[in-house]
Design a protein around this motif. Structure first.
Motif, PDB file in Angstrom:
ATOM      1  N   VAL A 225      26.540   1.997  25.765  1.00 26.70           N
ATOM      2  CA  VAL A 225      27.564   1.364  26.595  1.00 26.70           C
ATOM      3  C   VAL A 225      27.323   1.693  28.061  1.00 26.70           C
ATOM      4  O   VAL A 225      27.350   0.808  28.932  1.00 26.70           O
ATOM      5  CB  VAL A 225      28.970   1.812  26.176  1.00 26.70           C
ATOM      6  CG1 VAL A 225      30.019   1.315  27.171  1.00 26.70           C
ATOM      7  CG2 VAL A 225      29.297   1.313  24.774  1.00 26.70           C
ATOM      8  N   VAL A 226      27.073   2.956  28.358  1.00 25.90           N
ATOM      9  CA  VAL A 226      26.852   3.363  29.741  1.00 25.90           C
ATOM     10  C   VAL A 226      25.562   2.744  30.283  1.00 25.90           C
ATOM     11  O   VAL A 226      25.503   2.295  31.434  1.00 25.90           O
ATOM     12  CB  VAL A 226      26.826   4.895  29.851  1.00 25.90           C
ATOM     13  CG1 VAL A 226      26.491   5.339  31.276  1.00 25.90           C
ATOM     14  CG2 VAL A 226      28.172   5.476  29.429  1.00 25.90           C
ATOM     15  N   SER A 227      24.541   2.663  29.452  1.00 19.04           N
ATOM     16  CA  SER A 227      23.259   2.083  29.878  1.00 19.04           C
ATOM     17  C   SER A 227      23.414   0.631  30.307  1.00 19.04           C
ATOM     18  O   SER A 227      22.690   0.158  31.201  1.00 19.04           O
ATOM     19  CB  SER A 227      22.228   2.171  28.744  1.00 19.04           C
ATOM     20  OG  SER A 227      21.923   3.514  28.429  1.00 19.04           O
ATOM     21  N   SER A 228      24.363  -0.076  29.701  1.00 20.63           N
ATOM     22  CA  SER A 228      24.553  -1.487  30.063  1.00 20.63           C
ATOM     23  C   SER A 228      24.961  -1.642  31.519  1.00 20.63           C
ATOM     24  O   SER A 228      24.709  -2.673  32.142  1.00 20.63           O
ATOM     25  CB  SER A 228      25.601  -2.136  29.148  1.00 20.63           C
ATOM     26  OG  SER A 228      26.898  -1.622  29.408  1.00 20.63           O
TER      27      SER A 228
ATOM     28  N   ARG B 283      36.873   7.137  29.899  1.00 20.38           N
ATOM     29  CA  ARG B 283      35.829   7.899  30.588  1.00 20.38           C
ATOM     30  C   ARG B 283      34.477   7.193  30.489  1.00 20.38           C
ATOM     31  O   ARG B 283      33.708   7.158  31.456  1.00 20.38           O
ATOM     32  CB  ARG B 283      35.715   9.300  29.984  1.00 20.38           C
ATOM     33  CG  ARG B 283      36.920  10.182  30.139  1.00 20.38           C
ATOM     34  CD  ARG B 283      36.545  11.598  29.752  1.00 20.38           C
ATOM     35  NE  ARG B 283      37.672  12.365  29.256  1.00 20.38           N
ATOM     36  CZ  ARG B 283      37.592  13.627  28.874  1.00 20.38           C
ATOM     37  NH1 ARG B 283      36.425  14.242  28.905  1.00 20.38           N
ATOM     38  NH2 ARG B 283      38.660  14.275  28.430  1.00 20.38           N
ATOM     39  N   VAL B 284      34.181   6.642  29.313  1.00 19.39           N
ATOM     40  CA  VAL B 284      32.914   5.940  29.114  1.00 19.39           C
ATOM     41  C   VAL B 284      32.836   4.703  30.003  1.00 19.39           C
ATOM     42  O   VAL B 284      31.794   4.402  30.595  1.00 19.39           O
ATOM     43  CB  VAL B 284      32.735   5.563  27.625  1.00 19.39           C
ATOM     44  CG1 VAL B 284      31.508   4.667  27.430  1.00 19.39           C
ATOM     45  CG2 VAL B 284      32.587   6.821  26.778  1.00 19.39           C
TER      46      VAL B 284
ATOM     47  N   ALA C  94      30.903   4.526  20.208  1.00 20.27           N
ATOM     48  CA  ALA C  94      31.943   4.358  21.216  1.00 20.27           C
ATOM     49  C   ALA C  94      33.267   3.965  20.580  1.00 20.27           C
ATOM     50  O   ALA C  94      34.340   4.334  21.060  1.00 20.27           O
ATOM     51  CB  ALA C  94      31.519   3.310  22.244  1.00 20.27           C
ATOM     52  N   GLY C  95      33.205   3.228  19.475  1.00 19.96           N
ATOM     53  CA  GLY C  95      34.417   2.778  18.822  1.00 19.96           C
ATOM     54  C   GLY C  95      35.214   3.879  18.162  1.00 19.96           C
ATOM     55  O   GLY C  95      36.389   3.691  17.831  1.00 19.96           O
ATOM     56  N   ALA C  96      34.601   5.048  17.975  1.00 18.44           N
ATOM     57  CA  ALA C  96      35.281   6.162  17.318  1.00 18.44           C
ATOM     58  C   ALA C  96      35.988   7.086  18.302  1.00 18.44           C
ATOM     59  O   ALA C  96      36.633   8.050  17.891  1.00 18.44           O
ATOM     60  CB  ALA C  96      34.269   6.966  16.499  1.00 18.44           C
TER      61      ALA C  96
END
Length: 259
Positions: A102-105, A151-152, A141-143
């Motif tokens: 997610v962060v890499s996107s 934060r993410v 990320a969904g957990a």
């Protein structure tokens, strides 16, 4: 380079916008100078989120002009200079993804959708460390809890190392621990010279960072200046309410900076 606050990073002039057939912004003016931290305040439906979504192009304007870094928004292409954190949503967007993915996107604007290099992987690691999520990089990320997902999303905005950070209700619905982490993260960005525009319901732990508050009501700018010291809707300039202890027959008591 100009001193902080003298070079416009965001400029709205007489901006109006509609959602459906309903006017939401009614000719607002808003300028955010380089290095400033500006809070957009106001009640629900006042136009705060529509204002920031118009800035990034998600909501078309019916009149007026918007500039980013001195360039008309419709001509602006250097989106790596801007980081955006939307209103609270799931970090994965419904697609199974790890926290690191997610962060890499958020780094794609820097890589121009090319291969990730060592510098890009380091930027992801650093962004996750900034929000206290480096130990969860490989987790789904969904957990995550709501505060952790927020934060993410902030790490995703920071990973491109933006000059301008726009955040829509970053503190809404997150636990106190996450609020403190987010405030600390934002403080680091401000100290590094990042320009920040925040949509807030109230100032909360971000109050010490705020240079200026712009209060909207019914799509108009009601106040642009020092932030209200008290918290909550009763502190907003122009807020009307009837106190239960007010003498019978008196009208609403107006509170706030513009009383």
């Amino acid at each position: 380079m100009d001193e902080a606050g003298t070079e416009p990073v965001i400029s709205l002039r007489k901006v109006s916008a509609e959602l459906g057939a309903r006017p939401v912004l009614r000719g607002i003016d808003l300028t955010v100078g380089r290095g400033e931290v500006v809070a957009l305040l106001g009640a629900n439906g006042s136009g705060k989120s529509t204002a920031v979504r118009s800035i990034i192009g998600q909501v078309p304007v019916s009149s007026g002009t918007i500039e980013l870094f001195g360039t008309p928004r419709q001509s602006f292409r250097d989106w790596a200079r801007l980081g955006y954190v939307p209103q609270r949503t799931t970090a994965s967007g419904g697609v199974p993804s790890t926290v690191a993915e997610v962060v890499s996107s958020g780094r794609l604007s820097r890589t121009r959708f090319g291969a990730f290099r060592a510098a890009d992987r380091e930027a992801v690691r650093r962004a996750l460390e900034q929000v206290g999520m480096a130990d969860r990089a490989k987790d789904s990320a969904g957990a995550l809890s709501g505060g952790q997902q927020q934060r993410v999303l902030i790490a995703r905005a920071l990973v491109a190392e933006p000059e301008l950070l726009i955040m829509d209700e970053p503190m809404a619905g997150v636990d106190l621990g996450s609020q403190e982490v987010l405030a600390r993260t934002l403080r680091g960005q401000v100290e590094a010279g990042t320009t920040v525009l925040l949509v807030l319901h109230e100032l909360g732990p971000l109050e010490p960072l705020i240079d200026r508050a712009v209060v909207l009501r019914d799509g108009c700018v009601l106040h642009d200046g020092p932030p209200p010291r008290a918290l909550g809707q009763h502190a907003l300039p122009g807020h009307d309410h009837v106190h239960p202890h007010a003498p019978a027959g008196t009208g609403p008591i107006r509170t706030g900076l513009l009383s």
